[in-house]
Design an enzyme around this catalytic site. Structure first.
Site, PDB file in Angstrom:
ATOM      1  N   LYS A  59       0.940  -1.274  -0.038  1.00  0.00           N
ATOM      2  CA  LYS A  59      -0.021  -0.133  -0.045  1.00  0.00           C
ATOM      3  C   LYS A  59       1.099   1.283  -0.208  1.00  0.00           C
ATOM      4  O   LYS A  59       0.440   2.146  -0.711  1.00  0.00           O
ATOM      5  CB  LYS A  59      -0.909  -0.070   1.379  1.00  0.00           C
ATOM      6  N   ALA A  80      -1.368   2.047   6.718  1.00  0.00           N
ATOM      7  CA  ALA A  80      -1.464   1.022   7.873  1.00  0.00           C
ATOM      8  C   ALA A  80      -2.502   0.033   7.316  1.00  0.00           C
ATOM      9  O   ALA A  80      -3.282   0.329   6.225  1.00  0.00           O
ATOM     10  CB  ALA A  80      -1.915   1.842   9.035  1.00  0.00           C
ATOM     11  N   ASP A  81      -2.608  -1.067   7.887  1.00  0.00           N
ATOM     12  CA  ASP A  81      -3.306  -2.190   7.630  1.00  0.00           C
ATOM     13  C   ASP A  81      -3.661  -3.050   8.705  1.00  0.00           C
ATOM     14  O   ASP A  81      -2.700  -3.119   9.630  1.00  0.00           O
ATOM     15  CB  ASP A  81      -2.809  -3.148   6.404  1.00  0.00           C
ATOM     16  N   THR A  82      -4.767  -3.440   8.961  1.00  0.00           N
ATOM     17  CA  THR A  82      -5.263  -4.153  10.074  1.00  0.00           C
ATOM     18  C   THR A  82      -5.843  -5.370   9.734  1.00  0.00           C
ATOM     19  O   THR A  82      -6.679  -5.311   8.896  1.00  0.00           O
ATOM     20  CB  THR A  82      -6.250  -3.347  11.140  1.00  0.00           C
TER      21      THR A  82
END
Length: 200
Positions: A59, A80-82
């Site tokens: 990303k 960010a990624d969760t």
């Protein structure tokens, strides 16, 4: 020192969390020509921590290219990624209401992990971190799960719930970073920002 950063995320929660720690930011979102969703595809039996770090890196790669392509002023870019995982099983965003119901039935009465990876790039320098937290749901009846799914809140959220929303009524215990569970761990994020000279 940078006066602002670019946030490459559609999540209003991440924007709110940056506001909370006083970080000025501008959204840098993917256009319709970018297949942003495909970046989140899981590769085989990929470990959750490796998966979330890899997706965040992809990303950020895309966001940095977007910045250069649009000829925008230089500034650090944050991604960010969760992901939510039960054991090694990655529970992504539900595809529909039936899928949300399935995911929440898996989480009912169980403790699961929430991993949020953060990556920041300024010029050619990149720093990153992964935050791990644990969330325990109380046992939920099918009626309770259906009522929650009917609110629409599970859609678009990893693990089919938002900790800051109605799901909180069913969360028995949290260990780790509340902001990380929301989607942006503020302690780790602030540390990365300061490393690259951003005021916070």
């Amino acid at each position: 020192m940078s006066d602002f950063i670019y946030l490459a995320s559609q999540s209003p929660r991440r924007s709110q969390l940056l506001d909370q720690i006083g970080v000025a930011h501008t959204l840098l979102l993917a256009g319709p020509e970018e297949d942003a969703e495909s970046l989140e595809d899981v590769r085989g039996a990929e470990a959750p921590a490796r998966y979330v770090a890899r997706v965040t890196g992809l990303k950020l790669d895309a966001a940095v290219q977007r910045l250069q392509r649009q000829g925008l002023p230089a500034a650090p870019v944050l991604c960010a990624d969760t992901t939510v995982c039960l054991g090694r099983d990655i529970l992504g965003k539900p595809t529909d209401e039936a899928d949300a119901l399935r995911i929440l039935q898996l989480l009912s009465g169980q403790t699961h992990r929430v991993l949020t990876a953060v990556a920041l790039q300024k010029g050619s320098r990149r720093v990153s971190a992964v935050s791990a937290s644990w969330v325990r749901f109380a046992p939920m009846t099918l009626t309770q799960i259906k009522a929650y799914v009917a609110t629409g809140e599970p859609m678009g959220k990893a693990g089919a719930y938002g900790v800051q929303g109605r799901a909180a009524a069913h969360i028995e215990q949290i260990r780790g970073s509340y902001s990380g569970i929301m989607g942006l761990p503020l302690f780790e994020t602030a540390r990365l920002l300061r490393t690259l000279g951003v005021r916070c």
